[in-house]
Design a protein around this motif. Structure first.
Motif, PDB file in Angstrom:
ATOM      1  N   ILE A   1      10.198  35.467 -11.042  1.00  0.00           N
ATOM      2  CA  ILE A   1      11.089  34.401 -11.498  1.00  0.00           C
ATOM      3  C   ILE A   1      10.973  34.348 -13.012  1.00  0.00           C
ATOM      4  O   ILE A   1       9.866  34.263 -13.545  1.00  0.00           O
ATOM      5  CB  ILE A   1      10.653  33.027 -10.951  1.00  0.00           C
ATOM      6  CG1 ILE A   1      10.377  33.080  -9.462  1.00  0.00           C
ATOM      7  CG2 ILE A   1      11.672  31.956 -11.301  1.00  0.00           C
ATOM      8  CD1 ILE A   1      11.583  33.117  -8.601  1.00  0.00           C
ATOM      9  N   TYR A   2      12.109  34.379 -13.706  1.00  0.00           N
ATOM     10  CA  TYR A   2      12.070  34.386 -15.161  1.00  0.00           C
ATOM     11  C   TYR A   2      12.304  32.993 -15.741  1.00  0.00           C
ATOM     12  O   TYR A   2      12.672  32.063 -15.030  1.00  0.00           O
ATOM     13  CB  TYR A   2      13.111  35.347 -15.720  1.00  0.00           C
ATOM     14  CG  TYR A   2      12.799  36.777 -15.412  1.00  0.00           C
ATOM     15  CD1 TYR A   2      11.839  37.459 -16.150  1.00  0.00           C
ATOM     16  CD2 TYR A   2      13.437  37.432 -14.374  1.00  0.00           C
ATOM     17  CE1 TYR A   2      11.544  38.768 -15.865  1.00  0.00           C
ATOM     18  CE2 TYR A   2      13.145  38.752 -14.081  1.00  0.00           C
ATOM     19  CZ  TYR A   2      12.200  39.415 -14.824  1.00  0.00           C
ATOM     20  OH  TYR A   2      11.906  40.705 -14.546  1.00  0.00           O
ATOM     21  N   GLN A   3      12.136  32.918 -17.055  1.00  0.00           N
ATOM     22  CA  GLN A   3      12.205  31.631 -17.732  1.00  0.00           C
ATOM     23  C   GLN A   3      13.600  31.029 -17.735  1.00  0.00           C
ATOM     24  O   GLN A   3      13.789  29.885 -17.378  1.00  0.00           O
ATOM     25  CB  GLN A   3      11.716  31.793 -19.177  1.00  0.00           C
ATOM     26  CG  GLN A   3      11.954  30.549 -20.010  1.00  0.00           C
ATOM     27  CD  GLN A   3      11.292  30.649 -21.360  1.00  0.00           C
ATOM     28  OE1 GLN A   3      10.564  31.571 -21.642  1.00  0.00           O
ATOM     29  NE2 GLN A   3      11.539  29.670 -22.201  1.00  0.00           N
ATOM     30  N   ASP A   4      14.575  31.843 -18.153  1.00  0.00           N
ATOM     31  CA  ASP A   4      15.876  31.260 -18.439  1.00  0.00           C
ATOM     32  C   ASP A   4      16.853  31.554 -17.314  1.00  0.00           C
ATOM     33  O   ASP A   4      17.355  32.662 -17.198  1.00  0.00           O
ATOM     34  CB  ASP A   4      16.402  31.842 -19.754  1.00  0.00           C
ATOM     35  CG  ASP A   4      17.678  31.154 -20.185  1.00  0.00           C
ATOM     36  OD1 ASP A   4      18.158  30.289 -19.430  1.00  0.00           O
ATOM     37  OD2 ASP A   4      18.187  31.488 -21.263  1.00  0.00           O
ATOM     38  N   PRO A   5      17.158  30.555 -16.479  1.00  0.00           N
ATOM     39  CA  PRO A   5      18.084  30.803 -15.377  1.00  0.00           C
ATOM     40  C   PRO A   5      19.482  31.121 -15.873  1.00  0.00           C
ATOM     41  O   PRO A   5      20.327  31.567 -15.119  1.00  0.00           O
ATOM     42  CB  PRO A   5      18.062  29.493 -14.588  1.00  0.00           C
ATOM     43  CG  PRO A   5      17.606  28.459 -15.551  1.00  0.00           C
ATOM     44  CD  PRO A   5      16.727  29.159 -16.537  1.00  0.00           C
ATOM     45  N   GLY A   6      19.721  30.912 -17.165  1.00  0.00           N
ATOM     46  CA  GLY A   6      21.042  31.206 -17.712  1.00  0.00           C
ATOM     47  C   GLY A   6      21.272  32.686 -17.928  1.00  0.00           C
ATOM     48  O   GLY A   6      22.403  33.139 -17.956  1.00  0.00           O
ATOM     49  N   THR A   7      20.202  33.459 -18.093  1.00  0.00           N
ATOM     50  CA  THR A   7      20.392  34.882 -18.395  1.00  0.00           C
ATOM     51  C   THR A   7      19.943  35.800 -17.266  1.00  0.00           C
ATOM     52  O   THR A   7      20.084  37.009 -17.377  1.00  0.00           O
ATOM     53  CB  THR A   7      19.627  35.277 -19.676  1.00  0.00           C
ATOM     54  OG1 THR A   7      18.255  34.948 -19.488  1.00  0.00           O
ATOM     55  CG2 THR A   7      20.161  34.562 -20.887  1.00  0.00           C
ATOM     56  N   THR A   8      19.365  35.260 -16.173  1.00  0.00           N
ATOM     57  CA  THR A   8      18.914  36.161 -15.103  1.00  0.00           C
ATOM     58  C   THR A   8      20.067  36.645 -14.243  1.00  0.00           C
ATOM     59  O   THR A   8      19.940  37.622 -13.535  1.00  0.00           O
ATOM     60  CB  THR A   8      17.878  35.495 -14.178  1.00  0.00           C
ATOM     61  OG1 THR A   8      18.149  34.108 -14.132  1.00  0.00           O
ATOM     62  CG2 THR A   8      16.479  35.716 -14.665  1.00  0.00           C
ATOM     63  N   PHE A   9      21.204  35.932 -14.286  1.00  0.00           N
ATOM     64  CA  PHE A   9      22.335  36.362 -13.470  1.00  0.00           C
ATOM     65  C   PHE A   9      23.425  36.980 -14.334  1.00  0.00           C
ATOM     66  O   PHE A   9      23.618  36.582 -15.477  1.00  0.00           O
ATOM     67  CB  PHE A   9      22.909  35.169 -12.696  1.00  0.00           C
ATOM     68  CG  PHE A   9      21.999  34.660 -11.615  1.00  0.00           C
ATOM     69  CD1 PHE A   9      21.870  35.340 -10.417  1.00  0.00           C
ATOM     70  CD2 PHE A   9      21.243  33.522 -11.817  1.00  0.00           C
ATOM     71  CE1 PHE A   9      21.029  34.882  -9.425  1.00  0.00           C
ATOM     72  CE2 PHE A   9      20.389  33.054 -10.824  1.00  0.00           C
ATOM     73  CZ  PHE A   9      20.281  33.737  -9.630  1.00  0.00           C
ATOM     74  N   ASN A  10      24.124  37.950 -13.752  1.00  0.00           N
ATOM     75  CA  ASN A  10      25.261  38.562 -14.423  1.00  0.00           C
ATOM     76  C   ASN A  10      26.423  37.579 -14.384  1.00  0.00           C
ATOM     77  O   ASN A  10      26.883  37.219 -13.311  1.00  0.00           O
ATOM     78  CB  ASN A  10      25.609  39.856 -13.682  1.00  0.00           C
ATOM     79  CG  ASN A  10      26.801  40.559 -14.286  1.00  0.00           C
ATOM     80  OD1 ASN A  10      27.546  39.983 -15.067  1.00  0.00           O
ATOM     81  ND2 ASN A  10      26.977  41.810 -13.924  1.00  0.00           N
ATOM     82  N   PRO A  11      26.898  37.136 -15.561  1.00  0.00           N
ATOM     83  CA  PRO A  11      27.910  36.077 -15.577  1.00  0.00           C
ATOM     84  C   PRO A  11      29.254  36.500 -15.001  1.00  0.00           C
ATOM     85  O   PRO A  11      30.079  35.656 -14.672  1.00  0.00           O
ATOM     86  CB  PRO A  11      28.051  35.735 -17.067  1.00  0.00           C
ATOM     87  CG  PRO A  11      27.542  36.926 -17.784  1.00  0.00           C
ATOM     88  CD  PRO A  11      26.510  37.562 -16.899  1.00  0.00           C
TER      89      PRO A  11
ATOM     90  N   LEU B   1      27.167  26.762 -11.644  1.00  0.00           N
ATOM     91  CA  LEU B   1      25.976  26.086 -11.129  1.00  0.00           C
ATOM     92  C   LEU B   1      25.180  25.530 -12.304  1.00  0.00           C
ATOM     93  O   LEU B   1      25.198  26.099 -13.390  1.00  0.00           O
ATOM     94  CB  LEU B   1      25.106  27.068 -10.345  1.00  0.00           C
ATOM     95  CG  LEU B   1      25.485  27.360  -8.889  1.00  0.00           C
ATOM     96  CD1 LEU B   1      26.854  27.982  -8.779  1.00  0.00           C
ATOM     97  CD2 LEU B   1      24.440  28.254  -8.263  1.00  0.00           C
ATOM     98  N   SER B   2      24.465  24.428 -12.067  1.00  0.00           N
ATOM     99  CA  SER B   2      23.633  23.886 -13.139  1.00  0.00           C
ATOM    100  C   SER B   2      22.387  24.757 -13.286  1.00  0.00           C
ATOM    101  O   SER B   2      22.070  25.571 -12.413  1.00  0.00           O
ATOM    102  CB  SER B   2      23.224  22.462 -12.793  1.00  0.00           C
ATOM    103  OG  SER B   2      22.310  22.481 -11.725  1.00  0.00           O
ATOM    104  N   GLY B   3      21.687  24.604 -14.413  1.00  0.00           N
ATOM    105  CA  GLY B   3      20.499  25.404 -14.676  1.00  0.00           C
ATOM    106  C   GLY B   3      19.456  25.252 -13.580  1.00  0.00           C
ATOM    107  O   GLY B   3      18.871  26.239 -13.122  1.00  0.00           O
TER     108      GLY B   3
END
Lengths: 562, 271
Positions: free
Chosen positions: A383-393, A443-445
């Motif tokens: 599990i990484y720190q920033d949920p904003g960058t772990t997924f391909n937008p 989705l929210s963070g």
């Protein structure tokens, strides 16, 4: 970054470019002084083939071709320098001014500039040259002006980056005027890339100025440059092809020299291109054989990591273990080596770092070797720190969340989807079917981070490595995510290696806490010891002390305080 | 704050006990309504914490107060002047009475300028000549507990905490009345955060002239630094008051939820 360790700019290609350019400049300076006579004197030796006295033959007027090429180099170079200077200077002024102008003006100017860039430089130059009287000055002006939009567009991009930076904003609010802002902050920040771009402009202008002369809109008789020499050679191209060779070679050489210099400068400006390291070689054996009495899930013995130019020790021989089902917190400030340690356990340490360890295993996988991807996917989840960058937008959540199951666990698309939908429901995400069809930004963070955790544990991995999983979240969301970790361990018995800089969070969640500093473990504590403040190491004590504690009783009346 | 620099050009402050006064303030970015009917008075000489979660509008409000964001409707008076209606010249004069300290210490200093050059610009934006302000630069560096010798060095030679001190020094150098600190400890390690908190407390000793708006998402940090607190949620103010009193007896449910979410706090429960 000291200047001493910076790699030299004098690499072979750059050196070749500089040598060529110096040679051309020397020719431009010297040739007209010595060979103007044979270049301009009309003689009876007309249209001679190459031979003694005339290496490139002579033209229809009996003038020496080689001499004419050498003399013409001066005019071509001067014209190119002047035109390129107009483009560069004009572009710089326009590009910077746009970012110092009010927002409305800026937006209009940028759109106007983009429209101007859409017209090819040479066509714009042809139009300008056709309107004015043809001649050397016209060619220089036409190309110089036609080159401004392109250079201005790049300058505006670079200036925009500076204009949005916080130091620029702060200076503006100190009351610094526009001119000073440009000279002090904007132009120095883009000097390097613009220098590189200027060499490209030079080389393009050289070709274009020769093209203008070639079509007769540039230099006029009796003057001549490389382009008009090419034009002259056209009439006798079939009978005397050698006449075209000289100017053609000269144009190519000058253009290549400028390109090589530009490339060399660009490579020097971007230190990444100069990185020299050999990747570490993994051990051949990917299976570990733990000692019979060793029940730990993760066992790290004397782990040492080195990196950087000087191979500095980043992690200095640390020991660490995680029992099955245990939540271990790895705490430290930036530079303590906590993330490097966790990444080595996950087998994801960057290739340019050296790793040494007596033992480094997860279950029966030797993490010094390269266990198969399927095995890793089964046993370890991250599990990484920033949920904003772990997924391909640009993709919906569904395929991203089911990927591991489909690739490594032999689930069909349907089965995987069903499994993930169930998992999402267990971490409290409402309408899981809908979420699967949504994009990450919808989705929210907190929801993304919960989805990440849900997907990570569907496989029932033995170990979950979480790298600052709540640092980027709001406090109210942080509680929810911490609760999910807590439930997971109770429900599935997953062991967690929890990396954090926040002693408060770690104290609430973990069974055991390992405190790191400068690549070494300074202390190991149980959660109870941490809660009671029973620490022996002064660094841990200082760290605990530094965490501000909230006190909700301070505002109570004197008598009712606990 | 202990360092004040005399500024002849500064207009005499209007007789007004509030340094910031907002009335029915609304702010939208396009269709996105970010701040909704904000009514707020920030008294002179106080440190006011602006807390809330991401999307609460706390940074947007702070940036409106310094003049980076334009408000859509309502009124916002800062240091006795209405920013939105002020003419260009008046607005620029007002800028120097308010100083914004940004969050990221790594992007708030120009990497190509020495610390002395950066600070000289704060003392004199026109000439920015470090030599004619050497004494003032040394004094302002000393007030943030840095030796005068750092002046000749470049930002990359400093740690995050030292850079944040320099950013604070720059704000002090201007001689502003109001400081707006936007999450200035969030990017720092806890031990460095503690240093900055101590520094702020030291600068405040015996100072009733300067005011500060301190934006943070960390309630414990807010308690260590602030006198008053403004709790925001989804573009609205949910609670305002003296910080200790609000923390002891929160009136809004949301404030209570926030307080209970702090790890190590009284109301924190994992199961």
């Amino acid at each position: 970054m000291s200047t001493a360790s910076r790699p030299t700019v004098w690499r072979p290609a750059f050196t070749l470019g500089v040598v060529l350019m110096v040679a051309l400049v020397l020719i431009a300076v010297v040739a007209p002084i010595f060979v103007t006579g044979s270049a301009t004197a009309i003689t009876d030796d007309t249209a001679l083939p190459p031979g003694r006295g005339h290496p490139l033959g002579t033209n229809d007027f009996g003038q020496d071709n080689l001499a004419r090429v050498l003399v013409a180099t001066r005019l071509t170079l001067i014209m190119t320098v002047c035109a390129a200077a107009i483009s560069v200077f004009g572009g710089l002024v326009v590009g910077v001014a746009i970012w110092l102008a009010p927002r409305v003006v800026r937006e209009w100017c940028l759109r106007l500039l983009e429209t101007a860039v859409a017209y090819p430089t040479l066509i714009t130059a042809l139009i300008i040259a056709a309107i004015l009287l043809p001649g050397a000055t016209t060619a220089v002006l036409a190309l110089g002006i036609a080159g401004i939009p392109g250079f201005a567009r790049v300058t505006a991009n670079l200036a925009g980056r500076t204009a949005r930076s916080e130091y620029f904003l702060t200076s503006r609010f100190l009351g610094v005027g526009s001119y000073q802002l440009a000279v002090r902050h904007m132009i120095p920040a883009m000097a390097e890339p613009l220098l590189v771009l200027a060499t490209t402009i030079f080389s393009a202008t050289l070709v274009e100025i020769s093209a203008l002369s070639f079509v007769g809109l540039g230099v006029q008789q009796p003057e001549y440059d490389l382009g008009s020499l090419l034009n002259d050679s056209l009439e006798s191209l079939y009978t005397q092809p050698i006449e075209a060779l000289g100017p053609a070679v000269m144009i190519v050489l000058a253009s290549v020299a400028a390109m090589l210099i530009g490339d060399g400068l660009a490579a020097h400006a971007d230190p990444r291109t100069a990185r020299t390291w050999s990747p570490r070689t993994p051990e051949a054996n990917a299976t570990a054989s733990p000692a019979a009495d060793d029940e730990a899930l993760v066992r790290v013995c004397k782990l040492a990591i080195r990196g950087g130019q000087q191979r500095r020790a980043l992690v200095k021989g640390i020991d660490l273990h995680v029992a099955p089902g245990e939540i271990v917190g790895l705490v430290g400030e930036s530079g303590s080596g906590k993330s490097l340690t966790a990444m080595s356990v996950a087998g994801l340490l960057a290739d340019d770092l050296d790793l040494e360890a007596e033992e480094l295993r997860v279950g029966d996988m030797n993490m010094k070797g390269t266990p198969t991807a399927a095995q890793l996917a089964q046993e370890i989840a991250l599990i990484y720190q920033d949920p904003g960058t772990t997924f391909n937008p640009s993709r919906t959540m569904g395929p991203q969340l089911t990927e591991v199951l489909r690739t490594h666990s032999g689930y069909s698309r349907k089965e995987a989807q069903q499994a993930i939908i169930e998992a999402l429901a267990t971490v409290g995400i409402d309408q899981p079917e809908l979420r699967m069809k949504q994009y990450p930004h919808q989705l929210s963070g907190g929801m993304r981070q919960r989805a990440m955790i849900a997907a990570a544990v569907v496989n029932r991995p033995q170990l979950l490595i979480a790298d600052e999983p709540t640092t980027a979240l709001d406090v109210t969301v942080q509680v929810e995510v911490l609760r999910i970790f807590h439930q997971l361990r109770r429900r599935l018995g997953t062991a967690v290696l929890f990396i954090s800089h926040d002693l408060g969070v770690v104290g609430e969640l973990c069974d055991r806490v390992v405190v790191m500093r400068d690549g070494a473990v300074v202390e190991e504590l149980t959660a109870a010891q941490l809660a009671a403040g029973e620490v022996s190491d002064p660094y841990t004590a200082a760290l605990l002390d530094a965490v501000p504690q909230i006190d909700t009783s301070r505002g109570l009346p004197e008598g009712s305080r606990p | 704050m202990s360092v004040t620099v005399k500024d002849e050009a500064r207009p005499v402050p209007a007789e007004d006990d509030a340094i910031v006064r907002a009335r029915e303030l609304n702010l939208s970015f396009g269709y996105h309504h970010v701040l909704k009917d904000i009514d707020l008075d920030i008294p002179r000489g106080r440190v006011v914490g602006l807390v809330g979660e991401s999307g609460s509008g706390k940074s947007t409000l702070a940036k409106a107060i310094v003049g980076i964001n334009r408000i859509s409707s309502g009124s916002l008076t800062v240091a006795g002047a209405e920013l939105a209606r002020a003419k260009r010249r008046a607005r620029h004069a007002l800028y120097r009475r308010i100083q914004y300290i940004p969050q990221d210490p790594y992007s708030s200093l120009d990497p190509r300028r020495t610390i002395a050059q950066t600070l000289a610009e704060a003392f004199d934006p026109k000439s920015a000549n470090p030599r004619s302000h050497a004494e003032e630069i040394a004094a302002v560096l000393e007030s943030v507990q840095l030796p005068a010798s750092v002046a000749e060095r470049y930002p990359h030679e400093f740690s995050g905490g030292q850079r944040q001190r320099i950013a604070i020094a720059r704000a002090l150098a201007v001689g502003a009345e109001l400081f707006v600190a936007d999450e200035i400890t969030s990017a720092l390690d806890v031990s460095v955060q503690a240093e900055i908190i101590r520094l702020l407390a030291r600068l405040r000793e015996g100072d009733a002239e300067h005011s500060m708006i301190f934006i943070t998402h960390n309630l414990a940090v807010a308690q260590a630094v602030c006198d008053d607190i403004v709790v925001m949620r989804a573009g609205r103010i949910v609670e305002v008051g003296e910080l200790d009193r609000v923390f002891a007896a929160p009136q809004a449910d949301y404030t209570r939820t926030l307080l209970d979410s702090v790890p190590g706090g009284k109301g924190f429960k994992l199961s």
